[in-house]
Every structure is written in C-alpha cells, then in structure tokens.
Design a protein around this motif. Structure first.
Motif, PDB file in Angstrom:
ATOM      1  N   MET A 133       0.872  -1.164   0.000  1.00 15.21           N
ATOM      2  CA  MET A 133       0.000   0.000   0.000  1.00 15.21           C
ATOM      3  C   MET A 133       0.918   1.225   0.000  1.00 15.21           C
ATOM      4  SD  MET A 133      -2.365  -2.110   0.185  1.00 15.21           S
ATOM      5  CE  MET A 133      -3.839  -1.136   0.060  1.00 15.21           C
ATOM      6  N   CYS A 155      -9.437  -0.637   3.085  1.00 14.27           N
ATOM      7  CA  CYS A 155     -10.305  -0.453   1.915  1.00 14.27           C
ATOM      8  C   CYS A 155     -10.302  -1.677   1.000  1.00 14.27           C
ATOM      9  CB  CYS A 155      -9.917   0.809   1.142  1.00 14.27           C
ATOM     10  SG  CYS A 155      -8.182   0.888   0.693  1.00 14.27           S
ATOM     11  N   CYS A 156      -9.499  -2.668   1.311  1.00 12.25           N
ATOM     12  CA  CYS A 156      -9.469  -3.890   0.504  1.00 12.25           C
ATOM     13  C   CYS A 156     -10.290  -5.001   1.160  1.00 12.25           C
ATOM     14  CB  CYS A 156      -8.025  -4.341   0.293  1.00 12.25           C
ATOM     15  SG  CYS A 156      -6.959  -3.016  -0.301  1.00 12.25           S
ATOM     16  N   THR A 171     -14.383  -5.270  -0.481  1.00 14.21           N
ATOM     17  CA  THR A 171     -14.369  -4.163  -1.432  1.00 14.21           C
ATOM     18  C   THR A 171     -15.625  -4.152  -2.306  1.00 14.21           C
ATOM     19  OG1 THR A 171     -13.097  -3.070  -3.179  1.00 14.21           O
ATOM     20  CG2 THR A 171     -13.086  -5.470  -3.206  1.00 14.21           C
ATOM     21  N   LEU A 230     -15.057  -5.617  -8.459  1.00 14.05           N
ATOM     22  CA  LEU A 230     -14.064  -6.594  -8.010  1.00 14.05           C
ATOM     23  C   LEU A 230     -14.717  -7.627  -7.097  1.00 14.05           C
ATOM     24  CD1 LEU A 230     -10.950  -4.395  -7.042  1.00 14.05           C
ATOM     25  CD2 LEU A 230     -11.233  -5.836  -9.069  1.00 14.05           C
ATOM     26  N   CYS A 259     -10.696  -8.339  -0.968  1.00 14.89           N
ATOM     27  CA  CYS A 259     -10.557  -8.217  -2.419  1.00 14.89           C
ATOM     28  C   CYS A 259      -9.733  -9.385  -2.942  1.00 14.89           C
ATOM     29  CB  CYS A 259      -9.865  -6.896  -2.769  1.00 14.89           C
ATOM     30  SG  CYS A 259      -9.415  -6.781  -4.513  1.00 14.89           S
ATOM     31  N   PHE A 311      -7.572  -9.527  -4.969  1.00  7.69           N
ATOM     32  CA  PHE A 311      -6.162  -9.198  -5.208  1.00  7.69           C
ATOM     33  C   PHE A 311      -5.382  -8.882  -3.930  1.00  7.69           C
ATOM     34  CE2 PHE A 311      -8.018  -7.806  -9.377  1.00  7.69           C
ATOM     35  CZ  PHE A 311      -7.478  -8.856 -10.106  1.00  7.69           C
ATOM     36  N   PHE A 312      -6.039  -8.966  -2.790  1.00  2.67           N
ATOM     37  CA  PHE A 312      -5.373  -8.607  -1.543  1.00  2.67           C
ATOM     38  C   PHE A 312      -4.731  -9.836  -0.904  1.00  2.67           C
ATOM     39  CE2 PHE A 312      -5.386  -7.273   3.011  1.00  2.67           C
ATOM     40  CZ  PHE A 312      -4.610  -6.139   2.862  1.00  2.67           C
ATOM     41  N   CYS A 319      -1.527  -5.232  -1.781  1.00  3.98           N
ATOM     42  CA  CYS A 319      -2.268  -5.397  -3.027  1.00  3.98           C
ATOM     43  C   CYS A 319      -1.316  -6.083  -3.997  1.00  3.98           C
ATOM     44  CB  CYS A 319      -2.682  -4.025  -3.568  1.00  3.98           C
ATOM     45  SG  CYS A 319      -3.368  -4.128  -5.232  1.00  3.98           S
ATOM     46  N   ILE A 370      -1.580  -6.523  -7.098  1.00  2.00           N
ATOM     47  CA  ILE A 370      -1.524  -5.918  -8.446  1.00  2.00           C
ATOM     48  C   ILE A 370      -1.322  -4.408  -8.319  1.00  2.00           C
ATOM     49  CG2 ILE A 370      -2.929  -7.694  -9.573  1.00  2.00           C
ATOM     50  CD1 ILE A 370      -5.221  -5.457  -9.457  1.00  2.00           C
ATOM     51  N   ARG A 428      -3.403  -1.645 -10.293  1.00  2.00           N
ATOM     52  CA  ARG A 428      -4.677  -1.619  -9.567  1.00  2.00           C
ATOM     53  C   ARG A 428      -5.664  -0.696 -10.292  1.00  2.00           C
ATOM     54  NH1 ARG A 428      -1.263   1.914  -7.681  1.00  2.00           N
ATOM     55  NH2 ARG A 428      -1.790   3.712  -6.385  1.00  2.00           N
ATOM     56  N   PRO A 429      -6.967  -0.953 -10.117  1.00  3.36           N
ATOM     57  CA  PRO A 429      -7.985  -0.155 -10.794  1.00  3.36           C
ATOM     58  C   PRO A 429      -7.902   1.332 -10.431  1.00  3.36           C
ATOM     59  CG  PRO A 429      -8.938  -2.142  -9.873  1.00  3.36           C
ATOM     60  CD  PRO A 429      -7.546  -2.068  -9.344  1.00  3.36           C
ATOM     61  N   CYS A 464      -9.223   2.516  -7.107  1.00  2.00           N
ATOM     62  CA  CYS A 464      -8.335   2.278  -5.959  1.00  2.00           C
ATOM     63  C   CYS A 464      -7.289   3.389  -5.869  1.00  2.00           C
ATOM     64  CB  CYS A 464      -7.629   0.935  -6.097  1.00  2.00           C
ATOM     65  SG  CYS A 464      -8.744  -0.472  -6.199  1.00  2.00           S
TER      66      CYS A 464
HETATM   67  S1  SF4 Z   1      -7.209  -3.986  -6.319  1.00  6.91           S
HETATM   68 FE1  SF4 Z   1      -5.672  -3.792  -4.738  1.00  6.91          FE
HETATM   69  S2  SF4 Z   1      -5.955  -1.728  -3.854  1.00  6.91           S
HETATM   70 FE2  SF4 Z   1      -7.816  -2.239  -5.021  1.00  6.91          FE
HETATM   71  S3  SF4 Z   1      -9.238  -3.146  -3.513  1.00  6.91           S
HETATM   72 FE3  SF4 Z   1      -8.088  -4.820  -4.457  1.00  6.91          FE
HETATM   73  S4  SF4 Z   1      -6.315  -5.223  -3.136  1.00  6.91           S
HETATM   74 FE4  SF4 Z   1      -7.164  -3.194  -2.613  1.00  6.91          FE
END
Ligand code: SF4
Ligand code: SF4
Length: 141
Positions: A11, A21-22, A25, A61, A68, A70-71, A78, A80, A84-85, A88
């Motif tokens: 992060m 915030c992940c 999500t 997501l 998430c 991706f977490f 994260c 990615i 990341r989007p 985010c």
């Molecule tokens: S893509 Fe990454 S920053 Fe966005 S919510 Fe998922 S883990 Fe968190």
C-alpha cells in the motif's frame, strides 16, 4: 526514493499497510482496468476470476473470504498494486451521488493524509468525475 521503489506492491506510504479499503471491497472497475490487469498480470488472464456484474450492471471486483481477490491478507499488500484499478488510486476520494460532490470515504482511517493541497484535491475530483462519465458511462451532473 526511486520511482521503482515507490511502485513496489505494498500500500502507499500514507496507508502504512492498513488495507482496510481492501476488505469487502465494492470497487467498480472499467473495461480499461480489466484489460490492463489481464495484459499485465500473468495470474489473471480470465476476467471471470476477479470481477462480476453488480446490480447496477457495472463490473465490480470480487471478494474472497472477505477480502478483495487481489489482496494478500497475510502480507497486507495489493498483489496488483502497479496495475490496480483507477478507483483504488482515487481512494479515499469517492463521489457522493446524492450530494453530487467528491467526498472522503469515512471508512478510511487516514483521510487527513491524502490530498492536503486544495488545488490538487479539486483537480483529482475533476479527474474522478471524468472517469465516472467517460469510462464507466455513469451520468453525473
Ligand atoms: S485492487 Fe488492490 S488496492 Fe484495489 S481493492 Fe483490491 S487489493 Fe485493494
Ligand atoms: S483505508 Fe485508507 S489508509 Fe487504509 S489502505 Fe485504504 S486508503 Fe490507505
């Protein structure tokens, strides 16, 4: 700090690996976000693995076991981060559709650390609104 170090998959410094915030999500993603993730991330070649269409017909997501997709909950990163989007990247800045303005999400415990410069905040809000209109095709005034 070099750009490369800044882009490592954690992060951002202000977040101090918070990751709140992940959790569960509800992040909306654009076609552009999806394409970027599939192009750049070898592990995510099928979009059905990481997104679904929500009740508003927008791509969102997925979560796995409350986080998430991706977490990495052990490392609190994260996976990615570089790709990341866009939502985010704006966060904790979000758009309040009822009040028709950009606000800070109250769920973020460190909002005071982001966008302290008023001009930067205004510009970021404009970019956020453009993103909603042009990429997500959401009709905002
Ligand atoms: S893509 Fe990454 S920053 Fe966005 S919510 Fe998922 S883990 Fe968190
Ligand atoms: S909730 Fe706020 S402080 Fe925590 S990771 Fe997200 S943006 Fe950073």
């Amino acid at each position: 700090m070099s750009r490369r170090q800044k882009e490592k998959p954690t992060m951002s410094n202000d977040c101090e690996n918070c990751g709140k915030c992940c959790i569960e999500t509800e992040m909306i993603v654009s076609e552009h976000d999806i394409d970027l993730i599939m192009r750049k991330c070898q592990d995510h070649k099928r979009k059905q693995e990481f997104i679904f269409k929500n009740k508003d017909d927008l791509f969102q997501l997925k979560n796995i076991e409350g986080y998430c997709v991706f977490f990495d909950k052990l490392l609190k990163i994260c996976t990615i981060y570089e790709f990341r989007p866009q939502g985010c990247r704006f966060y904790p800045l979000i758009y309040d559709f009822h009040r028709k303005k950009c606000i800070f999400d109250k769920d973020c415990p460190r909002v005071n650390l982001f966008y302290q410069d008023k001009q930067v905040l205004k510009e970021k809000c404009d970019v956020l609104k453009r993103f909603l209109k042009e990429q997500l095709k959401i009709n905002i005034i």
